[in-house]
Design a protein around this motif. Sequence first.
Motif, PDB file in Angstrom:
ATOM      1  N   GLY A 172      14.849  37.586  36.568  1.00 52.84           N
ATOM      2  CA  GLY A 172      13.630  37.531  35.903  1.00 52.84           C
ATOM      3  C   GLY A 172      12.640  38.269  37.004  1.00 52.84           C
ATOM      4  N   ILE A 173      11.837  38.857  36.245  1.00 53.73           N
ATOM      5  CA  ILE A 173      10.715  39.842  37.036  1.00 53.73           C
ATOM      6  C   ILE A 173       9.496  39.355  37.071  1.00 53.73           C
ATOM      7  N   ILE A 174       8.716  39.954  37.922  1.00 49.51           N
ATOM      8  CA  ILE A 174       7.159  39.393  37.911  1.00 49.51           C
ATOM      9  C   ILE A 174       6.550  40.926  37.320  1.00 49.51           C
ATOM     10  N   ILE A 175       5.703  40.821  36.406  1.00 44.99           N
ATOM     11  CA  ILE A 175       5.033  41.913  35.921  1.00 44.99           C
ATOM     12  C   ILE A 175       3.518  41.574  35.998  1.00 44.99           C
ATOM     13  N   VAL A 176       2.847  42.779  36.380  1.00 48.87           N
ATOM     14  CA  VAL A 176       1.421  42.726  36.781  1.00 48.87           C
ATOM     15  C   VAL A 176       0.754  43.532  36.010  1.00 48.87           C
ATOM     16  N   ASN A 177      -0.118  43.229  34.952  1.00 49.41           N
ATOM     17  CA  ASN A 177      -1.017  44.052  34.344  1.00 49.41           C
ATOM     18  C   ASN A 177      -2.257  43.961  34.907  1.00 49.41           C
ATOM     19  N   THR A 178      -3.074  45.118  35.259  1.00 51.05           N
ATOM     20  CA  THR A 178      -4.169  45.167  36.008  1.00 51.05           C
ATOM     21  C   THR A 178      -4.909  46.483  35.315  1.00 51.05           C
ATOM     22  N   GLY A 179      -6.153  46.416  36.189  1.00 56.32           N
ATOM     23  CA  GLY A 179      -7.151  47.981  35.823  1.00 56.32           C
ATOM     24  C   GLY A 179      -8.107  47.481  34.929  1.00 56.32           C
ATOM     25  N   ASN A 180      -9.136  48.328  34.559  1.00 54.99           N
ATOM     26  CA  ASN A 180     -10.127  47.904  33.889  1.00 54.99           C
ATOM     27  C   ASN A 180     -10.125  48.202  32.291  1.00 54.99           C
ATOM     28  N   GLY A 181      -9.031  48.980  31.887  1.00 50.35           N
ATOM     29  CA  GLY A 181      -8.652  49.345  30.617  1.00 50.35           C
ATOM     30  C   GLY A 181      -8.185  47.952  29.697  1.00 50.35           C
ATOM     31  N   LYS A 182      -8.191  48.225  28.271  1.00 54.28           N
ATOM     32  CA  LYS A 182      -7.729  47.454  27.432  1.00 54.28           C
ATOM     33  C   LYS A 182      -6.334  47.048  27.410  1.00 54.28           C
ATOM     34  N   GLY A 183      -5.840  45.837  27.007  1.00 54.86           N
ATOM     35  CA  GLY A 183      -4.405  45.864  26.882  1.00 54.86           C
ATOM     36  C   GLY A 183      -3.636  44.919  27.921  1.00 54.86           C
ATOM     37  N   LYS A 184      -4.272  44.480  28.768  1.00 56.82           N
ATOM     38  CA  LYS A 184      -3.687  43.597  29.850  1.00 56.82           C
ATOM     39  C   LYS A 184      -3.176  42.280  29.357  1.00 56.82           C
ATOM     40  N   SER A 185      -4.115  41.648  28.553  1.00 56.41           N
ATOM     41  CA  SER A 185      -3.821  40.207  27.934  1.00 56.41           C
ATOM     42  C   SER A 185      -3.052  40.582  26.761  1.00 56.41           C
ATOM     43  N   SER A 186      -3.541  41.483  26.148  1.00 57.14           N
ATOM     44  CA  SER A 186      -2.761  41.387  24.778  1.00 57.14           C
ATOM     45  C   SER A 186      -1.337  41.990  24.713  1.00 57.14           C
ATOM     46  N   SER A 187      -0.817  42.731  25.941  1.00 53.43           N
ATOM     47  CA  SER A 187       0.449  43.162  26.455  1.00 53.43           C
ATOM     48  C   SER A 187       0.934  41.841  26.784  1.00 53.43           C
ATOM     49  N   ALA A 188       0.619  40.978  27.526  1.00 57.85           N
ATOM     50  CA  ALA A 188       1.445  39.693  27.786  1.00 57.85           C
ATOM     51  C   ALA A 188       1.406  38.869  26.481  1.00 57.85           C
ATOM     52  N   PHE A 189       0.450  38.704  25.737  1.00 58.65           N
ATOM     53  CA  PHE A 189       0.794  38.013  24.391  1.00 58.65           C
ATOM     54  C   PHE A 189       1.840  38.832  23.571  1.00 58.65           C
ATOM     55  N   GLY A 190       1.867  39.968  23.368  1.00 60.65           N
ATOM     56  CA  GLY A 190       2.893  40.974  22.961  1.00 60.65           C
ATOM     57  C   GLY A 190       4.472  40.548  23.367  1.00 60.65           C
ATOM     58  N   MET A 191       4.532  40.272  24.789  1.00 59.67           N
ATOM     59  CA  MET A 191       5.774  39.977  25.390  1.00 59.67           C
ATOM     60  C   MET A 191       6.191  38.356  24.975  1.00 59.67           C
ATOM     61  N   VAL A 192       5.081  37.478  24.655  1.00 58.03           N
ATOM     62  CA  VAL A 192       5.369  36.031  24.306  1.00 58.03           C
ATOM     63  C   VAL A 192       5.918  36.210  22.966  1.00 58.03           C
ATOM     64  N   ALA A 193       5.527  36.906  21.836  1.00 51.91           N
ATOM     65  CA  ALA A 193       5.993  37.370  20.697  1.00 51.91           C
ATOM     66  C   ALA A 193       7.258  37.934  20.577  1.00 51.91           C
ATOM     67  N   ARG A 194       7.920  38.584  21.568  1.00 54.77           N
ATOM     68  CA  ARG A 194       8.953  39.248  22.000  1.00 54.77           C
ATOM     69  C   ARG A 194      10.193  37.983  22.429  1.00 54.77           C
ATOM     70  N   ALA A 195       9.536  37.162  23.280  1.00 55.77           N
ATOM     71  CA  ALA A 195      10.227  36.170  23.741  1.00 55.77           C
ATOM     72  C   ALA A 195      10.507  35.158  23.028  1.00 55.77           C
ATOM     73  N   LEU A 196       9.658  34.777  22.284  1.00 51.74           N
ATOM     74  CA  LEU A 196       9.859  33.874  21.106  1.00 51.74           C
ATOM     75  C   LEU A 196      10.829  34.402  19.808  1.00 51.74           C
ATOM     76  N   GLY A 197      10.975  35.752  19.884  1.00 52.83           N
ATOM     77  CA  GLY A 197      11.835  36.296  18.882  1.00 52.83           C
ATOM     78  C   GLY A 197      13.246  36.151  19.444  1.00 52.83           C
ATOM     79  N   HIS A 198      13.422  36.025  20.871  1.00 53.77           N
ATOM     80  CA  HIS A 198      14.760  35.670  21.354  1.00 53.77           C
ATOM     81  C   HIS A 198      14.901  34.210  21.587  1.00 53.77           C
TER      82      HIS A 198
END
Lengths: 211, 211
Positions: B42-68
């Motif tokens: 299991g890994i720890i992923i951190v999305n930081t910075g001022n740009g767009k995509g931190k939370s949406s990327s996390a929610f994309g990983m949720v979709a990915r995980a649900l697909g599995h």
Amino acid sequence: MTEPTNTPDTGDAALNERHRVRMERKKAIIDAQIASANKQIGIIIVNTGNGKGKSSSAFGMVARALGHNMKVGVVQFIKGAMATGEEQFLRRFPDEVSFHTMGEGYTWETQNRERDIEKAKLAWEQAKRFLDDPACGLVVLDELNIALKYRYLDVENVINDLLARPPMQHVVITGRGAPPELIAIADTVTDMTVVKHAFKAGIAAQLGTEW
Amino acid sequence: MTEPTNTPDTGDAALNERHRVRMERKKAIIDAQIASANKQIGIIIVNTGNGKGKSSSAFGMVARALGHNMKVGVVQFIKGAMATGEEQFLRRFPDEVSFHTMGEGYTWETQNRERDIEKAKLAWEQAKRFLDDPACGLVVLDELNIALKYRYLDVENVINDLLARPPMQHVVITGRGAPPELIAIADTVTDMTVVKHAFKAGIAAQLGTEW
């Protein structure tokens, strides 16, 4: 012994008050920005760079759009050969998400440039059908940047088709190496910058986070 | 006039052959990297910075995980007050996604530090329940970085709890200003760097892409 009365309050109460004042000021600035940002228009978002999160962010936006009952079109330009979790998940919603996978894995899997070009052109034909459809609220062009970088598609043609789309339609384009011409016409561009990556530490691509 | 026979082939055939050789070499390198990256953990992923995509990327990983068919736990540390599209979407899957929203909008909306701290601590209690549950394959701690940045939570306690989780569980942590202590123990860290943002050009947060 009497309590001192004139020393500055450096405890929690002062900290909390400073926080309140700072947040109040921040709120005023943000509220003013929100009030002045009032154009309602479809935007082009580009997720590029070598870091993680370009495609997963696009798929998070798909989840967001589906939460608002928007129709979504997805074209995968390169990754096709891999049965990703997103694909399995999004195929559960055939009425809301149109999903088209072209290409057969990354380009280094095929080693056949002519075939890659042919696949990319077919994928763009599908993309154009979404870009022509005002009922489609969000179009995801996953790994399009790779197809542009290898010149499988002509960037000027692609840009013309993007700019001719319905005014309220959003487009998310992902992939490393977004060409400068595309960045120039995009509304929001993020470079996903690698700080560190588990793969480099010898950890395999993990189910649920990488695929 | 006879056709020249010794001139170098600079046409499409040569281009295609150079492409084939380059991609073949690239495939060999990538295949070797994949073969050597074989730790399953299991890994720890951190999305930081001022740009767009931190939370949406996390929610994309949720979709990915649900697909599995993985179970997912989500704790939103700050954004609670906003009914985002993701939340509406993910609440469609109550058996697969446990969704907990704490806090009430961004901190500058509340201007009350003591209350924010109390909310953050409650949110961390919920996070710990997910981090204690081996059946939970992916835990999303959305905007946790903000709670750490404002010191609503103690970073050492948070790290101890993260490291004590089940070995195959993945965690995605989002938000600006990830503290260096967290980056040090994370496996994959991405800085979402702003190249340009539609909001700065006066375009409002758009349904389906921003909320």
